[in-house]
Design an enzyme around this catalytic site. Structure first.
Site, short mmCIF file in Angstrom:
data_model
loop_
_atom_site.label_atom_id
_atom_site.label_comp_id
_atom_site.label_asym_id
_atom_site.label_seq_id
_atom_site.Cartn_x
_atom_site.Cartn_y
_atom_site.Cartn_z
N GLU A 112 46.75 42.39 34.80
CA GLU A 112 45.68 41.66 35.48
C GLU A 112 46.16 41.12 36.82
OE1 GLU A 112 42.82 41.07 35.89
OE2 GLU A 112 41.63 40.75 34.09
N ASP A 113 45.24 40.88 37.72
CA ASP A 113 45.61 40.26 38.99
C ASP A 113 45.69 38.74 38.86
OD1 ASP A 113 42.86 40.33 38.58
OD2 ASP A 113 42.38 40.30 40.70
N ASP B 59 42.29 32.89 35.22
CA ASP B 59 41.64 31.69 35.72
C ASP B 59 41.22 30.87 34.49
OD1 ASP B 59 40.12 29.99 37.31
OD2 ASP B 59 39.22 31.59 38.47
N PHE C 34 41.20 29.11 46.37
CA PHE C 34 40.56 30.43 46.37
C PHE C 34 41.46 31.43 47.08
CE2 PHE C 34 37.74 33.86 47.11
CZ PHE C 34 36.89 33.83 46.01
N ARG D 214 40.42 42.86 49.70
CA ARG D 214 41.28 43.41 48.64
C ARG D 214 42.51 44.12 49.23
NH1 ARG D 214 38.67 43.09 43.59
NH2 ARG D 214 36.44 43.46 43.60
#
Ligand code: PRP
Length: 171
Positions: A95-96, A99, A148, A161
């Protein structure tokens, strides 16, 4: 909006090399699937897979979470499923970012029903402050504050991205 580098390309690559070496140590034998969760994890998967020296197979899954960030409903939809059997194999979800943990807690439970030998998670970024579902994460690139972030796969409305660094998007 302005971009401020949070984690440079160089730091990202150094850390991924360390994680890759640790994966080689941790998985001495058996089939290993690296499962990339689209889209954000695509660059992490691509660099991590090449940092691993043992045999590793790469596969892709698409997932969308409803009401992400607004609700703890935990509704997750599979938009692209695997077309291979995981039975008896080691599964490493790539996963990146983690959260709330909603996506990964759902996905881990789902993949465990497919009778793999093991299921673990590797994430480039972890925002522990935001967690509403507990998830065990085996490999974490960087723990970051609740800001963010974009770049290296992460987007804002599909933009950014392709940045090489992870950056904070400042309003
Ligand atoms: C991101 C990330 C995880 C999820 C994590 O995906 O890649 O899949 O959110 O959030 P959670 O811990 O709160 O569940 P996103 O929905 O942004 O999709 P993308 O990777 O295609 O950009």
């Amino acid at each position: 909006m302005a971009l401020k580098t949070l984690i440079s390309e160089e730091r990202i690559q150094t850390r991924i090399a360390e994680i890759g070496a640790q994966i080689d140590i941790d998985y001495p034998d058996g089939t290993l699937y690296l499962i990339c969760i689209l889209k954000g994890a695509c660059f992490f998967l691509s660099d991590l897979a090449r940092a691993v020296k043992r045999d590793a197979f790469i596969e892709f899954m698409g997932i969308s979470s409803y009401g992400k960030g607004k609700t703890s409903s935990g509704e997750v939809k599979i938009t692209k499923d695997l077309d291979i059997s995981l039975e008896g194999a080691h599964v490493l979800i790539v996963e990146d970012i983690i959260d709330s943990g909603v996506t990964l807690s759902y996905l881990t439970a789902l993949l465990k029903t497919r009778r793999p030998k093991s299921v673990r998670i590797a994430t480039l970024l972890d925002k522990p402050e935001r967690r509403i579902r507990q998830v065990d994460v085996a490999y974490v690139g960087f723990r970051i504050p609740d800001e963010f972030v974009v770049g290296y796969g992460l987007d804002f409305a599909e933009k950014y991205r392709n940045l090489r660094d992870v950056c904070v998007l400042e309003q």
